[in-house]
Design a protein around this motif. Structure first.
Motif, PDB file in Angstrom:
ATOM      1  N   LEU A  50      -5.355  -0.380  -1.569  1.00 53.74           N
ATOM      2  CA  LEU A  50      -6.144  -1.191  -0.639  1.00 53.74           C
ATOM      3  C   LEU A  50      -7.402  -1.705  -1.305  1.00 53.74           C
ATOM      4  O   LEU A  50      -7.963  -2.723  -0.911  1.00 53.74           O
ATOM      5  CB  LEU A  50      -6.514  -0.384   0.608  1.00 53.74           C
ATOM      6  N   LEU A  51      -7.862  -0.978  -2.320  1.00 48.91           N
ATOM      7  CA  LEU A  51      -8.986  -1.439  -3.135  1.00 48.91           C
ATOM      8  C   LEU A  51      -8.527  -1.442  -4.581  1.00 48.91           C
ATOM      9  O   LEU A  51      -7.605  -0.728  -4.948  1.00 48.91           O
ATOM     10  CB  LEU A  51     -10.180  -0.492  -3.000  1.00 48.91           C
ATOM     11  N   ARG A  52      -9.186  -2.273  -5.401  1.00 47.61           N
ATOM     12  CA  ARG A  52      -8.852  -2.291  -6.826  1.00 47.61           C
ATOM     13  C   ARG A  52      -9.979  -1.660  -7.614  1.00 47.61           C
ATOM     14  O   ARG A  52     -11.142  -1.950  -7.347  1.00 47.61           O
ATOM     15  CB  ARG A  52      -8.668  -3.733  -7.290  1.00 47.61           C
ATOM     16  N   THR A  70       4.231  -3.042  -5.809  1.00 53.52           N
ATOM     17  CA  THR A  70       5.306  -2.855  -4.840  1.00 53.52           C
ATOM     18  C   THR A  70       6.100  -1.589  -5.131  1.00 53.52           C
ATOM     19  O   THR A  70       6.388  -0.808  -4.224  1.00 53.52           O
ATOM     20  CB  THR A  70       6.229  -4.078  -4.858  1.00 53.52           C
ATOM     21  N   LYS A  73       4.043   1.382  -4.144  1.00 57.58           N
ATOM     22  CA  LYS A  73       3.854   1.547  -2.701  1.00 57.58           C
ATOM     23  C   LYS A  73       5.114   2.063  -2.021  1.00 57.58           C
ATOM     24  O   LYS A  73       5.048   2.700  -0.980  1.00 57.58           O
ATOM     25  CB  LYS A  73       3.436   0.218  -2.075  1.00 57.58           C
ATOM     26  N   TYR A 102       9.890  -0.410   4.845  1.00 52.04           N
ATOM     27  CA  TYR A 102      10.190   0.501   3.743  1.00 52.04           C
ATOM     28  C   TYR A 102      11.687   0.626   3.500  1.00 52.04           C
ATOM     29  O   TYR A 102      12.134   1.543   2.829  1.00 52.04           O
ATOM     30  CB  TYR A 102       9.569   1.877   4.015  1.00 52.04           C
TER      31      TYR A 102
ATOM     32  N   GLU B 393      -3.637 -10.042  12.192  1.00 55.10           N
ATOM     33  CA  GLU B 393      -3.227  -8.710  11.757  1.00 55.10           C
ATOM     34  C   GLU B 393      -4.326  -7.710  12.109  1.00 55.10           C
ATOM     35  O   GLU B 393      -4.060  -6.545  12.362  1.00 55.10           O
ATOM     36  CB  GLU B 393      -2.988  -8.674  10.246  1.00 55.10           C
ATOM     37  N   TRP B 398      -3.907  -2.891   7.244  1.00 52.62           N
ATOM     38  CA  TRP B 398      -3.578  -1.880   6.242  1.00 52.62           C
ATOM     39  C   TRP B 398      -2.091  -1.554   6.236  1.00 52.62           C
ATOM     40  O   TRP B 398      -1.551  -1.191   5.194  1.00 52.62           O
ATOM     41  CB  TRP B 398      -4.396  -0.611   6.475  1.00 52.62           C
ATOM     42  N   VAL B 399      -1.428  -1.673   7.404  1.00 54.36           N
ATOM     43  CA  VAL B 399      -0.018  -1.286   7.470  1.00 54.36           C
ATOM     44  C   VAL B 399       0.790  -2.107   6.474  1.00 54.36           C
ATOM     45  O   VAL B 399       1.558  -1.571   5.673  1.00 54.36           O
ATOM     46  CB  VAL B 399       0.542  -1.484   8.898  1.00 54.36           C
ATOM     47  N   VAL B 400       0.585  -3.431   6.510  1.00 54.07           N
ATOM     48  CA  VAL B 400       1.322  -4.300   5.597  1.00 54.07           C
ATOM     49  C   VAL B 400       0.774  -4.167   4.182  1.00 54.07           C
ATOM     50  O   VAL B 400       1.519  -4.147   3.208  1.00 54.07           O
ATOM     51  CB  VAL B 400       1.261  -5.757   6.079  1.00 54.07           C
ATOM     52  N   LYS B 401      -0.537  -4.031   4.072  1.00 56.20           N
ATOM     53  CA  LYS B 401      -1.155  -3.967   2.747  1.00 56.20           C
ATOM     54  C   LYS B 401      -0.681  -2.719   1.993  1.00 56.20           C
ATOM     55  O   LYS B 401      -0.497  -2.752   0.781  1.00 56.20           O
ATOM     56  CB  LYS B 401      -2.686  -3.970   2.906  1.00 56.20           C
ATOM     57  N   ALA B 402      -0.484  -1.613   2.701  1.00 56.45           N
ATOM     58  CA  ALA B 402      -0.060  -0.381   2.032  1.00 56.45           C
ATOM     59  C   ALA B 402       1.451  -0.322   1.861  1.00 56.45           C
ATOM     60  O   ALA B 402       1.961   0.528   1.153  1.00 56.45           O
ATOM     61  CB  ALA B 402      -0.546   0.839   2.817  1.00 56.45           C
ATOM     62  N   ALA B 403       2.172  -1.240   2.546  1.00 53.14           N
ATOM     63  CA  ALA B 403       3.633  -1.204   2.479  1.00 53.14           C
ATOM     64  C   ALA B 403       4.130  -1.958   1.246  1.00 53.14           C
ATOM     65  O   ALA B 403       3.409  -2.788   0.698  1.00 53.14           O
ATOM     66  CB  ALA B 403       4.216  -1.831   3.742  1.00 53.14           C
ATOM     67  N   PRO B 404       5.355  -1.653   0.816  1.00 49.81           N
ATOM     68  CA  PRO B 404       5.874  -2.319  -0.391  1.00 49.81           C
ATOM     69  C   PRO B 404       6.358  -3.741  -0.131  1.00 49.81           C
ATOM     70  O   PRO B 404       7.476  -4.080  -0.457  1.00 49.81           O
ATOM     71  CB  PRO B 404       7.019  -1.404  -0.809  1.00 49.81           C
ATOM     72  N   VAL B 405       5.505  -4.560   0.496  1.00 54.61           N
ATOM     73  CA  VAL B 405       5.827  -5.993   0.598  1.00 54.61           C
ATOM     74  C   VAL B 405       4.614  -6.761   0.096  1.00 54.61           C
ATOM     75  O   VAL B 405       3.476  -6.354   0.309  1.00 54.61           O
ATOM     76  CB  VAL B 405       6.124  -6.442   2.043  1.00 54.61           C
ATOM     77  N   GLU B 554      -4.346 -10.850  -2.045  1.00 52.10           N
ATOM     78  CA  GLU B 554      -3.918  -9.791  -2.954  1.00 52.10           C
ATOM     79  C   GLU B 554      -5.099  -8.946  -3.408  1.00 52.10           C
ATOM     80  O   GLU B 554      -5.002  -7.745  -3.549  1.00 52.10           O
ATOM     81  CB  GLU B 554      -3.213 -10.395  -4.173  1.00 52.10           C
ATOM     82  N   THR B 555      -6.211  -9.591  -3.654  1.00 57.25           N
ATOM     83  CA  THR B 555      -7.381  -8.861  -4.138  1.00 57.25           C
ATOM     84  C   THR B 555      -8.360  -8.587  -3.017  1.00 57.25           C
ATOM     85  O   THR B 555      -9.491  -8.191  -3.256  1.00 57.25           O
ATOM     86  CB  THR B 555      -8.100  -9.682  -5.232  1.00 57.25           C
ATOM     87  N   GLU B 557     -10.649  -7.079  -0.348  1.00 54.05           N
ATOM     88  CA  GLU B 557     -11.235  -5.772  -0.070  1.00 54.05           C
ATOM     89  C   GLU B 557     -12.118  -5.946   1.136  1.00 54.05           C
ATOM     90  O   GLU B 557     -12.921  -6.862   1.195  1.00 54.05           O
ATOM     91  CB  GLU B 557     -12.086  -5.311  -1.256  1.00 54.05           C
ATOM     92  N   GLU B 558     -11.955  -5.055   2.114  1.00 59.51           N
ATOM     93  CA  GLU B 558     -12.760  -5.229   3.312  1.00 59.51           C
ATOM     94  C   GLU B 558     -14.237  -5.008   3.019  1.00 59.51           C
ATOM     95  O   GLU B 558     -14.594  -4.214   2.170  1.00 59.51           O
ATOM     96  CB  GLU B 558     -12.279  -4.301   4.419  1.00 59.51           C
TER      97      GLU B 558
END
Ligand code: ATP
Ligand code: MG
Lengths: 248, 559
Positions: A50-52, A70, A73, A102, B393, B398-405, B554-555, B557-558
């Motif tokens: 979520l952060l880089r 991907t 995750k 998933y 959203e 976060w749900v989508v951001k943390a998911a593998p898509v 992609e980059t 950050e909240e």
């Protein structure tokens, strides 16, 4: 399984995470402690992409979290500190949504979703919009979603906040079972009792620096009598709270 | 107490003005200038209409006052309707309400403060549009400053009366129907009725006023003119008072309606406060409850999976689309907006049909220029639906951001979800207009192909700019429309539409030469050039914001 090497995270001129080097092995339950604002949530966000990181790399099962996002995750589940879910989806639909994201096969979802709802005592609410859920219910829904896709690494940011005693007990048992099955858990917590009872190792972060790392008994320095709380307060300078109290 | 609450507003206004960045300052200045010129254009239009009507023999002045009465009645009903809708958010869903209701402030004070806010927000825009009309009226009739003064002095009670009616409706609704499902249904019905009012207003054909010959019997027409429009309404009182002042009569014929207006505003507002004493607290507590409704707990296939079955790697796209559809249609606010859009579309087509165009050439030209208007409609709808779609959203991003898509899958889902209804609407508008205007084959084909491309690109721009300027934690998604990002999107969209029309103008010109029978009308090199320009324009307008937005997400950050 999890590997931070030289990770730095800066927000403007604030360094939230300061050169973090940390390895967590497969099947471990790692407890991450520290005072408010220490940088725990920031570390969790770095781990989950979520952060880089400003500097350094974070690896998960050998995969770079930034470059192989991907793939990394896919192996990971997250329970964030604030369990925000889509207000206009029902509990079942949320699980379905996560399951499909998933790539959990439909047959498995058909079987698992009712089971998971049953386990977290959400069954009566499964058909209602998540906007009507309480904090604890949303927390449990997010946990259920993570169990649905069976991650290799489960990252938890204060997962027990807001859970009733029965659910908290359940969740602790779940963590232990997961760990014996080979799932790695990375957990931030303020509940020292959990760290003591559950975690194979703990790390204490203070102002972005990892200041202590080891098993609970190592941190206690062999002195059986002392409690982890004393160690924690000593490290974080919390013993001066008498001085703070005078403002009351 | 009320002063404490109002001071807080003043302080936060002061802080936000003081912390304006240069960029925001520039943007506000741009808004201001554009807005000013729009109002000025409106003034010129009103002035010409009024001047034209005023010159009609014998009945000119009568006509002018009739029109003024109608304008004021429209203004009044618009303030009523918008306060009705705005009151729902300000009185019941403002994010500072939990705090205010807990604070040791009487709920009457909270209500009064929120009612002032409602009145302001529901009327300022409408009054801003009314001002050029009044100015035009004054100029046509050579009126003195006294007239404007009288007008200004009657505006506050006029607006308060209108807003009080709207707020009373909302208060009553929330009090009587604490269960949110009934409330949703009624809410939908009232917005439907708003759409109907809108259509009726248009269908009442106010332009008939300017054509006395259309009403068969002159006596009947005179009679129609002399009866004031809705004399028992505040707009009727106001018209009478203004009419008196315009004659230089500050006597009883001014004072009577003037004091009736002020008196009834005071009485109605006092009654509203009394009503609020009994209903506001209960209604607020009801508003906290969300509708309970058990839905199916089945885990099964959904339509999106079938539609996208053959596509590789479309599973994530399908589930995102499914989620989008579920979440969208469960929000009643969207339903009521769809009703309003349909009303708008019918008014649009009705106006096209009524355009006084004499020759087929003129009709064809308008059919071509209509593309610009259709594009404008699509881009404004995009500002409301497409542009905010990424931000909807919200905190669950976060749900989508943390998911593998990848975020591009999310963007694609948002894009497809708005593309389908937008294309249906835009092609319907263009096809119907072309039909009404009897467009020839060239214009019909050109405009159809163009509107397809335009809708596609505009939706892409909406999602792209929405990803460049996302806001995941704002209390009200409508704030996005007036945000910096919304402004940039709208400006870019209008620029794109303008360029499209410009690149097509040359081929259209060739086509008209052919219609007029000029020899050798087609310049094939020019055609190819214009075609190439259009392709490049669309590719750039689509891909650039999309690519930038994707990189930004992609980059992301909240803060
Ligand atoms: N997006 C952000 N922008 C700027 N500063 C941030 C951001 N997120 C966190 N910080 C800062 O980084 C520091 C660490 O915050 P973090 O949320 O990681 O703390 P924490 O250890 O999780 O605390 P808590 O126990 O209260 O949850 C804090 O000083 C915080 O103010
Ligand atoms: Mg935290």
């Amino acid at each position: 399984m999890i590997e931070f090497s030289g990770v730095v995270k800066r927000f403007g001129d604030l360094t939230a995470v300061h050169r973090l080097d940390l390895k967590v092995e497969k099947g471990e339950i790692f407890g991450f402690l520290g005072p408010n604002g220490a940088g725990k949530t920031t570390t969790v966000k770095l781990l989950t992409g979520l952060l880089r990181p400003t500097e350094g790399t974070v690896k998960l099962a050998g995969l770079d979290v930034v470059r192989d996002t991907t793939a990394a995750k896919k192996k990971m589940g997250l329970v964030p500190d604030e369990p925000f879910v889509y207000p206009k989806l029902t509990g079942v639909e949320f699980l379905r949504f996560v399951g499909d994201l998933y790539e959990v096969p439909l047959e498995a979802q058909k079987k698992r979703i009712p089971e998971l709802l049953e386990m977290f005592e959400l069954r009566p609410w499964g058909g209602e919009l998540a906007e009507t859920y309480s904090h604890g219910m949303r927390q449990k829904l997010v946990l259920a979603a993570n169990l649905l896709h069976e991650p290799e690494v489960l990252v938890l940011d204060e997962p027990l906040v807001g859970l009733d005693p029965k659910s908290a007990r359940l969740v602790k048992e779940i963590f232990q079972t997961l760990s014996t099955r080979g799932c790695t858990l990375f957990m931030c917590t303020h509940v020292l009792e959990i760290a003591e009872r559950l975690c194979s190792r703990v790390g204490i972060m203070i102002s972005g620096k990892l200041t202590a790392l080891g098993t609970v008994s190592e941190l206690k320095g062999g002195k059986d009598a002392s409690r982890l709380e004393d160690v924690f307060l000593e490290l974080t300078g919390g013993s001066e709270y008498a001085a703070l109290l005078k403002h009351l | 107490m009320l002063k404490v609450l109002l001071d807080r507003k003043a302080a936060s206004l002061y802080n936000s003005v003081r912390s304006l960045t240069a960029w925001e300052l520039g943007r506000n200045a741009a808004f201001f200038i554009v807005g000013f010129w729009m109002l000025f254009g409106l003034h010129v239009g009103f002035f010409r209409v009024l001047a034209h009507i005023h010159k009609v023999e014998l009945i000119g002045p009568l006509l002018v006052w009739k029109l003024t009465g109608m304008t004021l009645l429209t203004t009044f009903s618009m303030v009523v309707l918008s306060s009705l809708i705005i009151a729902l958010t300000t009185l019941f869903y403002s994010f500072d309400l939990p705090f205010l209701m807990n604070a040791p402030v009487p709920s009457r004070v909270v209500f009064i403060e929120k009612s002032i806010e409602t009145t302001f927000f529901s009327s300022w825009m409408i009054l801003l549009v009314l001002a050029p009309y009044v100015l035009a009226l004054g100029r046509v009739r050579d009126l003195t400053p006294g007239f404007y003064l009288a007008f200004a002095s009657m505006m506050p009670p006029f607006v308060v009366l209108a807003a009080a009616f709207g707020m009373a409706f909302t208060l009553g609704l929330m009090f009587l129907f604490p269960s949110s499902r009934t409330r949703d249904a009624i809410w939908l019905m009232s917005s439907c009725s708003m759409g109907v009012v809108y259509v009726l207003l248009r269908l009442s054909e106010p332009e008939k006023l300017a054509r006395p010959d259309m009403l068969a019997v002159v006596a009947e027409y005179l009679n129609y003119l002399q009866t004031p429009t809705a004399p028992w309404m505040p707009s009727g009182w106001m018209t009478r008072a203004l009419e008196a002042v315009a004659k230089g009569d500050f006597g009883a014929s001014f004072w009577k309606p003037f004091s009736v207006l002020w008196g009834s505003a005071a009485a109605v507002y006092a009654a509203l406060v009394l009503l609020a004493d009994r209903t506001y607290a209960a209604g607020y507590s009801g508003a906290q409850e969300s509708g309970r409704r058990h839905r199916s707990q089945d885990v099964s296939y959904y339509k999106e999976q079938e539609w996208l079955a053959g596509w590789p790697k479309a599973a994530a796209l399908a589930v995102l689309l499914w989620k989008e559809r579920k979440a969208f249609f469960r929000d009643v606010k969207h339903w009521s907006q769809i009703v309003l859009i349909l009303a708008l579309a019918s008014v649009y087509l009705f106006s096209i049909q009524r355009l006084p165009l004499e020759t087929p050439d003129l009709k064809n030209l308008v059919a071509f220029l209509n593309l610009g208007i259709a594009g404008f409609v699509i881009s404004s709808l995009g500002l409301r639906f497409t542009f905010p779609s990424i931000s909807t959203e919200g905190r669950a991003f976060w749900v989508v951001k943390a998911a593998p898509v990848g975020v591009d899958t999310l963007m694609r889902a948002k894009f497809l979800f708005t593309l389908v209804p937008m294309t249906l609407l835009s092609t319907a508008l263009v096809l119907m207009s072309n039909h009404l205007l009897l467009a020839d084959r060239f214009i019909a084909t050109l405009s159809f192909v163009t509107i397809l491309a335009m809708t596609f690109t505009l939706c892409g721009m909406g999602v792209g700019f929405g990803s460049i300027f996302p806001k995941f934690n704002i209390p009200n998604i409508h704030q996005l429309e007036s945000s910096a990002g919304g402004f940039v999107y709208m400006a870019a969209a209008l620029f794109y539409i303008g360029l499209t029309i410009a690149f097509e103008a040359w081929p259209v010109q060739m086509h008209f030469r052919e219609r007029f029978g000029h020899p050798g009308p087609w310049d094939y090199l020019g055609l190819a050039l214009c075609g190439a320009c259009l392709v490049v324009l669309n590719v750039v307008a689509f891909a650039l914001p999309w690519w930038l937005g994707r990189r930004h997400l992609e980059t992301y950050e909240e803060k």
